[in-house]
Design an enzyme around this catalytic site. Structure first.
Site, short mmCIF file in Angstrom:
data_model
loop_
_atom_site.label_atom_id
_atom_site.label_comp_id
_atom_site.label_asym_id
_atom_site.label_seq_id
_atom_site.Cartn_x
_atom_site.Cartn_y
_atom_site.Cartn_z
N ASP A 271 4.08 5.77 -7.24
CA ASP A 271 4.23 4.58 -7.30
C ASP A 271 5.70 4.07 -7.96
O ASP A 271 6.13 4.88 -8.64
CB ASP A 271 3.13 4.39 -8.50
CG ASP A 271 3.05 2.50 -9.00
OD1 ASP A 271 4.07 2.00 -8.42
OD2 ASP A 271 2.23 2.52 -9.66
N HIS A 365 -0.65 -3.04 0.49
CA HIS A 365 0.00 -3.22 -0.44
C HIS A 365 1.64 -3.13 -0.19
O HIS A 365 2.40 -3.94 -0.50
CB HIS A 365 -0.49 -2.42 -1.86
CG HIS A 365 0.33 -2.71 -3.21
ND1 HIS A 365 0.34 -3.86 -3.65
CD2 HIS A 365 1.38 -2.16 -3.70
CE1 HIS A 365 0.86 -4.06 -4.83
NE2 HIS A 365 1.61 -2.83 -4.82
#
Length: 457
Positions: A271, A365
């Site tokens: 991330d 995403h």
């Protein structure tokens, strides 16, 4: 909801970082000010000399191991050995210090530490500009001392929570909310960038855990050092300001992985790969207010959006690895885009598979958040994970304390979040439960306190 690009360097390397290697000019600040990178800007190891508050008395590893080895022979001997063992020098993890002074405040470009506290204060009803200035003066002095590995105040007022610990990469960052300006009679100096964030369809915000007059971010690689700073600042607030909300988070500890890599969130995903990096030529203009910016007191500062984003982990974990990777658009193992390559490979959004379908789905995403999908909008994400127990239905109350930095939230956070709001596959696994926006002024010079140019200008 992606977070920072924190590819940690092992402690022995992290403390050797020089301003010249960091990517922007050095001004004697913490490296976030003069160009820190995600591997330890402005952090200085404390070594040699006498043992002080800046250096660990150091019996944890040596005496602890002796105690374990002697446990079978007798606990009393082990205790005595631990007490009598000679002190050793701090490890680089404990001795690393970040400067309080500089062009930018600490805690923006520095890699997110293992432990963090985020909290907002509201000024007391009778507190105004004078009282706020006195509070920021006290807070700044306490932060300066603690970041150097010293007690927050002179005398015997310190709680002793972090006794014997070094600074452990402690950073303390201060910001002002929209309401701060009206409560201090400074409405005319409030930045236009502090306009309320728009409503988003996925929001389910708890107003009691949102906004606030003053914002404080605390980070450290030692839990007691972080809590010590939290307690010291809360005590210094005294009757001037009261805690509105407080959230605590964590990241992976330095040295926990075989090699430094971008952090993982609680979904297990790498991330923060696409975070802007200090070596990029437009990094400063995306993240920091320029010296010629308006208002002038925000020069060198930044705007931070903080959100509490709960992850629906039970629902997420019920999906297969392949399904999870399709939602994100990256491999879980190493963060590489599904279009191929490695983590740092630019995603090929046009590449198609044998079936003719895009390898990175239309609602993945990374496609929705890509700068090219949002007019170049970008943020520096420096977040913490959180776990606050379990809800009534047994689901974990866990997720991300999203912290995003930008020179202008109307050109950074807002367009990206609007795009996510319209069609992000990940959004069905998330709940946005709290939100806040703060103006974080530039770092103080020697002898200054944070916000002095606003409060005394």
């Amino acid at each position: 909801m992606s977070t920072q690009n924190t590819r940690r360097t092992p402690p022995t390397q992290r403390t050797q970082r020089t301003p010249e290697a960091a990517g922007t000019p050095d001004d004697g600040g913490d490296g976030a000010d003069g160009g820190g990178t995600a591997d330890g800007q402005g952090r200085e190891p404390r070594q040699g000399g006498r043992i002080t508050r800046r250096r660990l008395l150091g019996t944890a590893s040596a005496a602890g191991a002796a105690g374990l080895a002697a446990g079978a022979a007798g606990g009393a001997w082990a205790h005595s050995a631990a007490q009598d063992a000679p002190p050793t020098a701090l490890s680089s993890l404990g001795s690393t210090a970040v400067s309080f002074h500089g062009t930018h405040q600490a805690g923006i470009v520095a890699p997110a530490q293992a432990h963090g506290h985020l909290l907002a204060f509201d000024l007391a009803p009778r507190a105004g500009r004078k009282q706020a200035a006195a509070l920021l003066r006290r807070w700044s002095e306490a932060a300066r001392r603690m970041m150097a590995g010293e007690p927050p105040t002179d005398g015997e007022r310190d709680t002793g929570i972090a006794l014997d610990a070094g600074p452990a990469s402690l950073t303390v960052t201060f910001g002002f909310g929209r309401t701060f300006f009206s409560r201090t009679g400074l409405t005319g100096r409030r930045p236009a960038q502090l306009a309320p964030l728009p409503d988003f369809s996925a929001d389910a915000l708890d107003k009691k855990r949102s906004d606030g007059d003053l914002w404080v971010q605390i980070g450290a690689d030692d839990a007691l050092v972080a809590f010590h700073a939290l307690r010291a600042l809360q005590r210094e607030a005294a009757d001037t300001a009261r805690v509105r909300w407080q959230m605590s988070g964590f990241n992976r500890s330095p040295g926990a992985t075989e090699q430094p890599r971008t952090m993982r969130n609680l979904m297990g995903q790498v991330d923060g790969t696409d975070n802007p990096r200090p070596e990029e030529k437009d990094f400063a203009e995306r993240i920091f207010v320029p010296a010629s910016g308006d208002p002038s007191w925000m020069a060198g500062g930044s705007y931070v959006v903080q959100r509490r984003i709960r992850m629906l982990l039970d629902a997420w974990d019920s999906h297969s690895l392949g399904e999870q990777e399709q939602v994100i658009g990256r491999r879980k193992s190493d963060g590489a885009p599904l279009s191929g390559g490695h983590e740092r490979t630019e995603p090929d959004l046009d590449k198609r598979g044998p079936d003719g379908q895009p390898l990175i789905a239309a609602d993945a995403h990374i496609r929705v958040t890509a700068p090219e999908s949002n007019g170049g909008a970008a943020m520096l994400r420096r977040s913490f994970s959180f776990h606050d127990g379990f809800r009534g239905d047994g689901a974990p109350d866990a997720g991300l304390l999203f912290v995003a930095w930008q020179a202008d939230p109307l050109r950074g956070f807002v367009p990206v979040q609007r795009k996510l709001d319209r069609g992000d596959a990940l959004s069905r696994f998330l709940r946005h439960e709290a939100s806040a926006l703060f103006a974080v002024p530039g770092g103080p010079g020697k002898g200054e306190y944070v916000g002095q140019r606003l409060l005394e200008g």
